[in-house]
Design a protein around this motif. Structure first.
Motif, mmCIF file in Angstrom:
data_model
loop_
_atom_site.group_PDB
_atom_site.id
_atom_site.type_symbol
_atom_site.label_atom_id
_atom_site.label_comp_id
_atom_site.label_asym_id
_atom_site.label_seq_id
_atom_site.Cartn_x
_atom_site.Cartn_y
_atom_site.Cartn_z
ATOM 1 N N LEU A 223 14.655 18.525 4.868
ATOM 2 C CA LEU A 223 15.394 17.789 5.895
ATOM 3 C C LEU A 223 15.418 16.289 5.588
ATOM 4 O O LEU A 223 16.458 15.636 5.708
ATOM 5 C CB LEU A 223 14.771 18.034 7.268
ATOM 6 C CG LEU A 223 14.935 19.449 7.842
ATOM 7 C CD1 LEU A 223 14.075 19.618 9.091
ATOM 8 C CD2 LEU A 223 16.396 19.738 8.165
ATOM 9 N N LYS A 228 17.829 13.386 7.078
ATOM 10 C CA LYS A 228 17.481 13.593 8.479
ATOM 11 C C LYS A 228 16.313 12.700 8.887
ATOM 12 O O LYS A 228 15.563 12.182 8.055
ATOM 13 C CB LYS A 228 17.111 15.057 8.737
ATOM 14 C CG LYS A 228 18.157 16.060 8.288
ATOM 15 C CD LYS A 228 19.496 15.849 8.975
ATOM 16 C CE LYS A 228 20.493 16.949 8.587
ATOM 17 N NZ LYS A 228 21.844 16.692 9.152
ATOM 18 N N CYS A 242 11.779 8.782 7.940
ATOM 19 C CA CYS A 242 13.068 9.013 7.278
ATOM 20 C C CYS A 242 13.090 8.249 5.961
ATOM 21 O O CYS A 242 12.204 7.445 5.670
ATOM 22 C CB CYS A 242 14.239 8.586 8.168
ATOM 23 S SG CYS A 242 14.359 6.806 8.432
ATOM 24 N N ASP A 377 15.970 14.925 14.311
ATOM 25 C CA ASP A 377 16.488 16.215 13.873
ATOM 26 C C ASP A 377 15.450 17.324 13.890
ATOM 27 O O ASP A 377 15.801 18.507 13.953
ATOM 28 C CB ASP A 377 17.073 16.071 12.465
ATOM 29 C CG ASP A 377 18.185 15.040 12.426
ATOM 30 O OD1 ASP A 377 19.223 15.266 13.071
ATOM 31 O OD2 ASP A 377 18.010 13.999 11.769
#
Length: 824
Positions: A223, A228, A242, A377
């Protein structure tokens, strides 16, 4: 010979009892060791020479992460020995030659403040095991041992044992049970593994699918690689993670509600940091230390991160993994933005349900591409409860004449609740060493002091005897959730440390939440309340670190309620014992705008120009066309024409105006005047950007500005007028002017300190070697701090400044506590 020994210091959570057991056996002694509250009790029997050698060793040797405050030994006669035998534990001391570890007993903690360890970053041995494919804890994200892992954040009560922490929810598997009795994990209360400890779990937004264990980590990596943003439950609280790319960082700012403040970046190793920044010897030491703080290191000129990540800062807030899960992510993905999981100005989240409600609601406003602007997310979490949020500590390093020292911007995880030691006989306050072993604890100041700090960057502190325990950074009390967190944390600290205050110290500001809290607590518990002026507290915090009872103080910040009802912030004071006096200060400037004034630097600049014009310090027609936008100020985007008219009318008619001697507001005004930054979207932004321009000045020819001093005032309006005229003349760049402004403040500090020294030394009320103490948020400016220290030293002054607590308001509670001790 039989002796009972009580060892005090940071001796729990570091494998101290196994260490003592091995040492006693090595010396041929029998007996036992057990935890007692926050100290350790040892009973040893053997030949007199062996017992004495063992006691001498206790003062010098300690496992990694700990330190010794005192070793107290007394001989035990036969009657006393019988009373000390731990019969209830099935062990009878004296029946054989063994030395045993027995269960902890409770100790009355009311006589003095105990020392307990903070959360400790992952050690090298655990890191090696986690990366070793042949080790049974290979890729176990929450690996720890006796010398690393969570401590304060999972503590329920003292003494520190597995069943007094949130690890009580996890039963050890047979393999961990075996490890618990031997080697590096002997009596390691956080011991766990893939089979029995807390496991990582991944929940993806709007999905009923959960992944656990290694699958959850691998999916989280996927991810993150896809751009994300995920929530991560770390050791001491939730974080947002992130990749440091412009578009992703821009979205993260929307998620957090964080406009311009730079993001911190986590790297796998120091070598990785060096690809992007210069790292000094002390900076490397701090980065690798068990505290794992964020360290502000100077970015190099070749490789830089996107503007949305660093927001123009010259420095990268770099840090290393504090837990195994961090290393697993950074090894796969490279540098990552890792920031506390909270909405702007709110406290860090530690509760699973709270995180989901704030950052992963079931529904929310969707952007055009279907991604919720304010949602993350996914979340990667575990089920070990966190009792106390611990934000990352933030530090920077300065260099004065080739000597590096470390400074706190934020003191939290890795350092709290370690104490500040108040000891006039010691010149070493380094809690990472064992230099306290020969100290004699003071019998004075046994009254318990509760210091409530201020409202900005709030913390509280306990003071008693020879130590002060400051809490971790909590936040700004104007926020309701921060206020609640402050109250809960205060209750938790009082319960854990069994602390009952006998005197309360608060700020003088009548509208501070902390001041109101002090009055309510004083009335409710019938405890005496003392109020200490804000800038005096700043200076007492430096005095506490250096065990001073007298000094000249320079206290520069943005806001503090003064004894005369005005807003102070540019103060020169003299402190002796518990008596403090304001001797000299910046002249007052009239500002309008109420609570908005500290944010809107453009308006502050207009107020300064208006006052300078009224005093005839700049030409009468200067700035007459301000409302028609014919201004020289290049970037005052937060000053509209209509606002300007209202502001000037308010100043002329004394509507919602106030007087301030704040050095912080002078920085704001100059920053806006030079077109550098005209609005503080976070505290100190304008001053930080002004410092940046001054640091980038490389020439030797800069304007020499001077503060004029008359009576008890240094004229800040006249200085501002000098800068205004210099800018209008156009002979110097704004970087040269910014540098000249900093040098003018440095010269003021030196000149005023010399005046104060002569004033008090002439009356024989000050010692010859009286120190100058520097404190207040303005001194987070490393250019000003280093130049001021050097200039004062060149004049022969001893110079002290905050190094164990923040220079800003995070150190206020420590200063209040020390004032209370001196007043007791």
């Amino acid at each position: 010979m039989t002796k009972r020994i009580v060892v005090k210091g940071a001796v729990q959570g570091i494998g101290y009892r196994p260490f003592i057991s091995e040492k006693a056996t090595e010396y041929g002694l029998s007996g036992y060791v057990k935890n007692c509250g926050a100290s350790v009790e040892i009973l040893v029997s053997g030949a007199e020479m062996d017992v004495d050698s063992f006691i001498a060793m206790l003062s010098k040797e300690v496992p990694a992460g700990g330190f010794i405050l005192s070793v107290e030994a007394s001989e035990v006669d036969k009657d006393a020995l019988a009373a000390l035998n731990p019969k209830d534990d099935g062990l009878y001391f004296g029946t054989d030659d063994s030395f045993v570890i027995i269960e902890s007993s409770q100790l009355d903690l009311s006589s003095e403040l105990p020392v307990f360890l903070p959360d400790i970053g992952i050690c090298d041995d655990c890191m090696s095991e986690m990366l070793d494919t042949s080790n049974r804890r290979f890729r176990y994200p929450l690996i720890s041992c006796a010398v690393c892992g969570p401590r304060m954040s999972i503590l329920n009560r003292l003494p520190y044992d597995r069943d007094t922490t949130t690890m009580e929810d996890f039963c050890m598997c047979p393999s961990c049970q075996k490890d618990y009795g031997i080697g590096r994990r002997k009596y390691a209360q956080t011991i766990s593994c893939h089979d029995c400890g807390p496991q990582m779990i991944l929940k993806v937004r709007k999905s009923a699918t959960f992944e656990s264990g290694e699958k959850s980590v691998q999916k989280a990596i996927e991810l993150l690689r896809d751009g994300k943003i995920i929530g991560l439950k770390g050791i001491s609280g939730y974080q947002l993670v992130c990749r440091p790319e412009a578009e992703i960082a821009s979205r993260l700012r929307k998620v957090k509600g964080r406009e311009n403040k730079p993001f911190a970046l986590m790297f796998s190793t120091v070598e990785d940091i060096r690809k992007y920044a210069f790292v000094s010897e002390l900076e490397e030491k701090l980065l690798k230390s068990s505290a794992r703080p964020i360290v502000l290191v100077r970015a190099n000129n070749e490789i830089i991160f996107p503007e949305e990540v660093l927001k123009g800062s010259l420095y990268i807030g770099a840090f290393l993994p504090s837990a195994g899960i961090h290393r697993l992510l950074t090894d796969e993905l490279g540098p990552l933005i890792v920031t506390s999981a909270n909405k702007s100005d709110e406290p860090m989240i530690i509760n699973d349900e709270k995180f989901l409600s704030v950052f992963m609601p079931d529904s929310g406003k969707q952007s055009d591409d279907g991604i919720a602007d304010t949602s993350v997310d996914a979340v990667l979490y575990h089920k070990r409860r966190i009792n106390m949020a611990q934000d990352d500590s933030v530090m920077f390093v300065i260099n004065v004449d080739g000597r590096e020292t470390s400074q706190f911007i934020r003191r939290a995880r890795g350092f709290t609740p370690l104490p500040v030691i108040v000891d006039p006989t010691s010149d070493n306050n380094d809690l990472s060493s064992t230099s306290y072993s020969d100290r004699v604890l003071s019998d004075e100041h046994k009254i318990g002091i509760l210091a409530l700090g201020g409202d900005l960057k709030s913390s509280f502190a306990f003071g008693k005897g020879d130590r002060i325990i400051p809490s971790q950074y909590i936040g700004d009390l104007k926020d309701y959730e921060v206020n609640r967190s402050y109250g809960k944390l205060l209750n938790d600290y009082q319960r854990i440390f069994e602390f009952k205050p006998e005197v309360i110290i608060s700020d003088l500001h009548p509208l501070y939440m902390s001041t109101k809290m002090g009055k309510e607590l004083s009335n409710k518990e019938d405890i005496p309340l003392l109020e200490l002026q804000h800038h005096f507290a700043h200076i007492y915090s430096v005095m506490a670190e250096n065990s001073l009872t007298e000094c000249i103080g320079v206290s520069f910040d943005g806001t503090g309620f003064g004894l005369d009802g005005n807003i102070w912030g540019g103060e020169f004071v003299y402190c002796k014992g518990s008596k403090a006096e304001r001797i000299l200060h910046l002249s007052y400037a009239k500002l309008a705008g109420g609570d908005e004034a500290p944010k809107n630097a453009g308006n502050v600049a207009l107020c300064y120009i208006h006052e300078a014009k009224k005093r005839g310090l700049i030409s009468p027609d200067a700035f007459d066309n301000v409302c028609e936008s014919k201004v020289h100020i290049k970037d005052m985007t937060h000053v509209s024409n209509s606002d300007s008219k209202l502001l000037l009318a308010a100043l002329d008619n004394n509507i919602n105006t106030f007087e301030t001697s704040s050095m912080g507001r002078l920085f704001d005004a100059v920053s806006a005047l030079l077109g550098i930054c005209s609005y503080n979207s976070y505290e100190g932004e304008c001053a930080i950007m002004l410092e940046k321009e001054a640091l980038l000045f490389k020439g030797e020819d800069y304007p020499k500005f001077t503060f004029s001093i008359k009576d008890d005032e240094a004229d800040q309006i006249a200085l501002f007028a000098e800068i205004y005229k210099c800018l209008q003349e156009g002979n110097y760049s704004k970087r040269a002017i910014a540098y000249g402004f900093h040098m003018a403040i440095k010269d003021l500090i030196t000149k005023a300190s010399a005046l104060l020294y002569r004033k008090f030394s002439d009356t024989d009320s000050a010692s010859v070697d009286m120190a100058v103490c520097l404190s207040g948020g303005v001194f987070n400016n490393r250019l000003l701090l280093t130049r001021a220290i050097k200039a004062l030293k060149d004049e022969g002054f001893e110079v002290c400044w905050n190094q164990k607590v923040p220079l800003g308001d995070g150190g206020i509670s420590t200063g209040q506590a020390y004032y209370g001790l001196l007043n007791s």
